[in-house]
Design an enzyme around this catalytic site. Sequence first.
Site: not given
Ligand SMILES: *[C@@H]1O[C@H](CO)[C@@H](O)[C@H](O)[C@H]1NC(C)=O
Length: 761
Positions: A149, A208, A539
């Site tokens: 992310d 995010h 997400s």
């Molecule tokens: C998990 O993946 C989703 C979608 O692909 C994303 O929106 C979310 O931020 C992710 N969460 C983590 C904990 O990485």
Amino acid sequence: MVAIIFSVQLLLLLFGLLITSHGQLLPITHHHANDMQIYIIDVERHQHHDVLSDEDLESWHASFLPNSTLDSGVPRLLYSYRHVLSGFSARLTSGELESIKSKPGFVGAQRSQRHHVETTYTPGYLGVTKINGWGGTMMGEGAIIGVIDTGVKPTHPSFNDSMIPSAPPKSKWKGNCTYKGFTCNKKIIGAKAFQGGTNPSPLDTEGHGTHVASIAAGSFVGNANVLGTASGVASGMAPMAHLSIYKVCFPKAGCDSPDIYAGIDQAIKDGVDVINMSISGGRNATFYEDAVSRGSMGAIQKNIIPVAAAGNKGANPITLDHSAPWVLTVGASTTDRKILSFVELGDGKTFHGESAYQPKTWNSSAQFPLEFPGSNGNANSRFCVASAMAKLNLKGKIVLCELGLGNNAEMGDAVYKAGAEGMIVLGYSTRGYTTRSFADVLPASSVNFKAKIAIVNYYLTNKPNATATFRFNGTRFGFIPSPAAASISSRGPSRMNGGLIKPDVLAPGINILAAWPKGVGPNPSPLATHTFNFVSGTSMAAPHVSGIAALVRKKQLGWTASEIISSIVTTANDSWTARSPDDIIADEFSNKTAGIFTTGAGMVRPVKALDPGLVFKLTVDNYVGYLCGLGYTDAEIFKTLGQKKNCSAIIHLNSKDLNYPSIAVNLTRSVTSQKVMRTAKNVGNAKEEYIPKIVQPAGVDIFLSPDRLKFTRTDQEISYEMRFDMKGSYPSKGSAMIRRGKIVWDSGKHVVTTPIALTFA
Ligand SMILES: *[C@@H]1O[C@H](CO)[C@@H](O)[C@H](O)[C@H]1NC(C)=O
Ligand SMILES: *[C@@H]1O[C@H](CO)[C@@H](O)[C@H](O)[C@H]1NC(C)=O
Ligand SMILES: *[C@@H]1O[C@H](CO)[C@@H](O)[C@H](O)[C@H]1NC(C)=O
Ligand SMILES: *[C@@H]1O[C@H](CO)[C@@H](O)[C@H](O)[C@H]1NC(C)=O
Ligand SMILES: *[C@@H]1O[C@H](CO)[C@@H](O)[C@H](O)[C@H]1NC(C)=O
Ligand SMILES: *[C@@H]1O[C@H](CO)[C@@H](O)[C@H](O)[C@H]1NC(C)=O
Ligand SMILES: *[C@@H]1O[C@H](CO)[C@@H](O)[C@H](O)[C@H]1NC(C)=O
Ligand SMILES: *[C@@H]1O[C@H](CO)[C@@H](O)[C@H](O)[C@H]1NC(C)=O
Ligand SMILES: *[C@@H]1O[C@H](CO)[C@@H](O)[C@H](O)[C@H]1NC(C)=O
Ligand SMILES: *[C@@H]1O[C@H](CO)[C@@H](O)[C@H](O)[C@H]1NC(C)=O
Ligand SMILES: *[C@@H]1O[C@H](CO)[C@@H](O)[C@H](O)[C@H]1NC(C)=O
Ligand SMILES: *[C@@H]1O[C@H](CO)[C@@H](O)[C@H](O)[C@H]1NC(C)=O
């Protein structure tokens, strides 16, 4: 690009054709020699791949680069990949690429692609998940969730490690964290950033990644709230799990595919249990063109559970990303909670809206003149763009702004600077009944599309005398229907996966309160340390499921990734609260029953997923048979798997016959009956007998053979056949062509649901 195969006969007819159309390299546009591009280059696996050191693997990959690239000053080799694919990424001119193409061992090349993190640009208000059933799971203790992310803010209280055990021993955990100004702890046990071949700081400045990581595995934090609303204890789905952070997305720049592959490759090397990917994709992309689907194949081959968001492109069908059967694809649902800010018009009519900023000083008895800059038809005025607002005097007014270009904070800043007292944010048509709650910068209310039409009408009829005010009503629960499939949640079917049901499941994704790295609202403090924010999107849904996958992994140590995916899908619930069990989850877009390609199996149920009774398992060879069945060439399968396979020597699977936990089947005017096979594995009690309850899709009869599953030992597998017969004649034009059904296997101890999508194609 992938052709859909309707039957084995047709497959045989088409196969010759498909080889030519699929065997080509991806189109690569040619550039001038000085115009370097980043490419992902697939090459054959080195015969000693598994024993090569990282340095040797890198030298071998570098040997594909033409000599001209070695002394040009710019680093050309970005990443040498080990698990995620067989190959590397490099900066090349088109001439250099041509030279690489002629080398023995070259398989394919693809230009770097830019992806984005999946959020609606609407920081929203919360609907806390009530899914707090941690029963017997130790809250994910010991599991490691990898988050691909925008990085993380490690000092946020959600990552407090005082209750968390030490990281797993070196034999299991290879990750680390060696950045100045970024300290890992027992909660965040690894962190690394990847940007164009460099490793900058994994610190999150955007928000995010911090939000997503805390949804998956945030520690308990008391008095979490947004500007005083929705106060309570915050925690992630697996509060005792560890996190490892792979930053591959950067503010403004987005997420580039070579960096995504590098992040996933590192997560696999490090030894995570679950990978969560919050990254968008291309709905028309083949599996090897989609960084998340391809990276996930690398993960599942190492028994790591890949979880991805469906995307935020709803409410139209065929908008879904990441549709591969080895990815657990998650859509977003609403909850029953809203942070209410009523709009009250001069004529006394009131409308539901939301905002997280609810100043006590607001005088709800006073009416304020209403202004709609967009009534002049100019787009910048409609969307309250700063340059257009700067020309207006909005002193003392409540201003109507349409959602579309900017987010609430940007529009709020623009109208506030022009003197406005307040702002009403108007939803657009594909958002249907959606309202969102934001940490607004001035008194505000975000209303849905229906309310928008009424409010604009009132304004046009009454201007210049139109007035309005807000009535702030705080945090309210019990809104129905709930959960509903969020209007923004992307929907199937996918044109790329042979019709499999996607998304697989829904999880809460709307107005989710979780950790945020900086202040929000009208006077954000740059020093804020205990900040939470409401954010919406798939997400926010996916990390709930990553957390659940971590809970199941720790409870069921021997299970494979596909078995855990199966347990989450077959235990989901497709009905909603407070109504009869036959009441299917509603669609927030229409406020009517949602389709099967919108809900998948329905809302996840973590406690049930820990003990599903039966699982449908899949191996890499099953996926290969399925890819052969889709018409992938051997070269394309190599690009998807990083391993050589020979479709001529493998049984081709029609997508309906992949042992997936859901079933999608087509009937046509000529094919009025179809048979589908499944094999269930007993993971419940040794002796257990399952009796089916069939919910027939309208216009179809389903026959089961055998029609009981009588298990006598654990791990026993039983195969059964389902026949789908058209009842009566092919449906007339205008009727719904996609119909929902399910088979519910009930042993008295376990309930295993197989969702069915029946399409009259
Ligand atoms: C998990 O993946 C989703 C979608 O692909 C994303 O929106 C979310 O931020 C992710 N969460 C983590 C904990 O990485
Ligand atoms: C490129 O490298 C190869 C192998 O190292 C060498 O044989 C060849 O002479 C080099 N070509 C040029 C133009 O330097
Ligand atoms: C972490 O939480 C513990 C227990 O609630 C508290 O004593 C400690 O001060 C917290 N640490 C930080 C860095 O906030
Ligand atoms: C951290 O991990 C990297 C590989 O990602 C390794 O090269 C390095 O030696 C490790 N550092 C420590 C201190 O363990
Ligand atoms: C995907 O393909 C369909 C049909 O060819 C096309 O209409 C659509 O615009 C494409 N979508 C994207 C995002 O490229
Ligand atoms: C609120 O507005 C009403 C109507 O304009 C006015 O009568 C009242 O005095 C105001 N209250 C305060 C506290 O300003
Ligand atoms: C606005 O109010 C003025 C003064 O009360 C009145 O003359 C005018 O007709 C009103 N206009 C509309 C469109 O109601
Ligand atoms: C919120 O609205 C409900 C229903 O209109 C009302 O009963 C309640 O008093 C309001 N609460 C607040 C805090 O305004
Ligand atoms: C059903 O037909 C549609 C075309 O109408 C196709 O896209 C899909 O892949 C088919 N599904 C299955 C399960 O065969
Ligand atoms: C599904 O969820 C609803 C609402 O939470 C509940 O009433 C119902 O019993 C659940 N269905 C099953 C099969 O558990
Ligand atoms: C949506 O439908 C439910 C009944 O299913 C109804 O109670 C609710 O008021 C409707 N919501 C809106 C915004 O119309
Ligand atoms: C693939 O399998 C077929 C049938 O077994 C065989 O004839 C062919 O030589 C194989 N091709 C390769 C490249 O191994």
